[in-house]
Design an enzyme around this catalytic site. Sequence first.
Site, mmCIF file in Angstrom:
data_model
loop_
_atom_site.group_PDB
_atom_site.id
_atom_site.type_symbol
_atom_site.label_atom_id
_atom_site.label_comp_id
_atom_site.label_asym_id
_atom_site.label_seq_id
_atom_site.Cartn_x
_atom_site.Cartn_y
_atom_site.Cartn_z
ATOM 1 N N CYS A 153 -11.362 1.886 6.213
ATOM 2 C CA CYS A 153 -10.766 3.210 6.415
ATOM 3 C C CYS A 153 -11.205 4.199 5.331
ATOM 4 O O CYS A 153 -11.388 5.387 5.604
ATOM 5 C CB CYS A 153 -9.246 3.104 6.434
ATOM 6 S SG CYS A 153 -8.559 2.142 5.080
ATOM 7 N N GLU A 176 0.830 -1.204 0.000
ATOM 8 C CA GLU A 176 0.000 0.000 0.000
ATOM 9 C C GLU A 176 0.864 1.254 0.000
ATOM 10 O O GLU A 176 0.560 2.231 0.680
ATOM 11 C CB GLU A 176 -0.924 0.033 1.228
ATOM 12 C CG GLU A 176 -1.802 -1.184 1.375
ATOM 13 C CD GLU A 176 -2.790 -1.062 2.531
ATOM 14 O OE1 GLU A 176 -3.988 -1.248 2.273
ATOM 15 O OE2 GLU A 176 -2.378 -0.798 3.659
HETATM 16 O O1 FUB Z 1 -3.960 0.677 8.971
HETATM 17 C C1 FUB Z 1 -5.105 1.492 8.981
HETATM 18 C C2 FUB Z 1 -5.545 1.761 7.579
HETATM 19 O O2 FUB Z 1 -5.837 0.509 6.951
HETATM 20 C C3 FUB Z 1 -4.504 2.388 6.691
HETATM 21 O O3 FUB Z 1 -4.456 3.743 6.694
HETATM 22 C C4 FUB Z 1 -4.885 1.826 5.379
HETATM 23 O O4 FUB Z 1 -3.912 1.984 4.409
HETATM 24 C C5 FUB Z 1 -5.152 0.412 5.717
HETATM 25 O O5 FUB Z 1 -3.928 -0.254 5.882
HETATM 26 ZN ZN ZN Z 2 -8.252 3.605 3.286
#
Ligand code: FUB
Ligand code: ZN
Length: 822
Positions: A427, A336
Amino acid sequence: MNRNARILLLLLLFALPGTEASAAPEKKAGTITPVPFNEVTLTGGFWADRMRTELDVTVPFSVSQCGPAVERFRRCAAYMRGEETELPEPHRFISSDLYKVMEGVAYSLMARRDAKLEAFMDETIGLIGASQQADGYLYISHICHNPSIPDMGDRPYSLLNYSHELYNVGHLYEAAVAYCQATGKRSLLDIAIRNARHVNRVFFEGDPDYNGGKPVMQAPGHEEIELALCKLYRVTGDRLYLEMAKRFLDIRGVTFRPDGEGVLAPSYAQQHLPVAEQMKPVGHAVRAAYLYTAMAQVDALTGRNDYERALRSIWTNLVSTRMHITGGLGAVAGMEGFGAEYELPNKTAYDETCAAVGNVFFNQGMFLSSGKAEYLDVAEVSIFNNALAGISLSGDRFFYVNPLEADNEYRFNHGAGGRVPWFGCACCPPNISRMILQIPGYMYAYDNGRLYLTLYGSSRTSVPMEDSAVGIEQRSDYPFDGRVRVELTPEKAMRFGLCMRIPTWCSQGQFMPGGLYTYRDTTDEEIEVRVNGRTAEYRMENGFAVIDRKWKKGDVVELNLPMPVRRVRCDGRVEENVGTSAVTRGPLVYCAEEADNGTVQQLQLGKGQADVRTVSEGVLQGIPRIDLPGSRTGEDMAESDVTVRFIPYYAWCNRGDNQSMRIWIPNRGEHRAADRTEETIADRIASVQASSAAEGTPPATVCDGKAARRSDEDNIQKWVSRIEDRTPRIEISFDRPVELSAISVFWVCGRKVELPESWSVSCLAEGVWRPMELYITDSYQTQPDRFNVVHPAAVPLRCEAVRIEMTPRAERTVGISEIRFD
Ligand code: FUB
Ligand code: ZN
């Protein structure tokens, strides 16, 4: 409480309004104050429409998705009261999704009162308060003494790099500030303050109940609390929170550096160096964007330039090597995050919606502390393209992942291949929702003697100027039309500089700053500025057209930012885009979608006039689409002339899932380097073996490149285990080691074959089989009709073979149509 009483209370609570209410006693020289979003009224056009959808659909829909997160607080509160209760399942950060939804609800209440939503807030706040420990600690799984120890540690703050304890409370602070601003109620703010004071004690002073009384002095693995503390400081005026934010920044990469790989690599959470020494963006993109936002804010609020060099260098590297044309950050799936410079894939681009939202926050912060419009130009591209794509036009379907190309095979968006109502890790939906709700706050700003128009759109506000105020009525169909009309109503005639942003996309031969995306064509249409009907003199300053004069009631300024259709060339170092063009108009990136064009991978873009028309019906009604001449190369390789239709990227995938879509289209007649056939992982498969196979279902079919469309299709090529095989597995070996970043499985179901109870992946590396460690947000899904994708925690994962082990349901077999490796 009536409106006047509320306003009075707010004035007492918060000395000065900022994007959030602000009481900052000192500011860095040149720091600019935005007009807060609740003081700007949208009067029509693009944003008024989106806001209506937010209020009517997205906010109530998001609340309806919060049941499980609220239930966890209900159980935690019961546990705290000593009642017999089922304990909440351990979860690291589902509370943060709820807090973000609550923040959005608070903003929506500022725009439109709603007794039902307010009751939801008050009830949930009651549960949160009843869950909080007396000392302020708040993290359900540790409070209930049922943590998942590998994810959260065995006690509070013992696995800070992973647990998200401080990430959660950061979102709590943001929600608390918003709710207090919306209603004047302090209930959530008091919870937040109790927690922040506790965090300060434990981390920076020492608390006998934590860490043996020694200050923890470690920064969290996921940034968020830092920017939230800035907010808390701005509304309370209590300097402690600003000091905490700065301390968390300054100990990052200093007091603690992980030494693992993947999610535990030092750079993954920007812990490889002290933040002031970080010169390039690294690691997980959302974390990075939140970190950089906080750095910009702390600099602005402390009046120091401690992070300025680092931020400028990071920003320059981002825009010139690591940002997609959509304003997306974090091109690489699996981690990510950021890949190498110019690693900007299209189909497998990750570009999480949260990262685009974080990019907006970061660039807004950079503008406020520098006065430079180029940051807003990036924020704008990110808003109108990557961020807005993250939510459907209907307001209740979402993308987590935002690729720049889709075909019917690669199921992006965590295996869905389309939009979904919510995510296990949710999220993104509340993040894009809370961003849209704050959009009016990005429209106007001011500093000494200057009034800034920063994001255009029909709206009305009043801006403080010296000891009086200037009323503004703006009319514009931006981003569909570049004409902007502004009528000023100063309380008294006064001199000030009206600063109108002249975006990079219409002034500099490129779509956005950084040189990655330059225009192939030229235009002789010019920017026009008129005051009271006559062409006006202006000077360019920091990307703004500035008109300095004595303004009086009724003065009208007209700005015209010409919006011809532009073809864009990508920097040649982004290999995939060589020989292709993207199409833009104003700040909008366009894409070709299957609903208009059939399979878009067969299209080429020709030269010639564009035809721009507003769609008159259907879900895209009111949106300008673009037709351009092009060609199609069919399966027989015959080329025919066609018209290629483009729609704004943010509006794609609103007419059915599994659509092919493309932003970068090959130029007709140009050789494309990227069309070279490269060896894929599938080409390296040496053997496929299974522990058993039902008749007529040879194991090799799972790697034949042909996936079913539906899991229950009768006549698909598939492998199915035998009923007596209760531990079926399938093993794929490669002729030499491969580097994997994802494994996707398409399950079969039917009469005797069912989706497995569970499954897992092991990999053979250097002769040893080991279970594959999954990326944090991944789980072994068993969804029908789609690829179920898992990513290794550390990418790429080098291995010689992969084994998939399955547990069938009772008296059932399992089956697979296709396994794919990326
Ligand atoms: O880890 C919390 C949230 O979930 C992150 O900001 C996203 O990228 C996902 O990993
Ligand atoms: Zn997100």
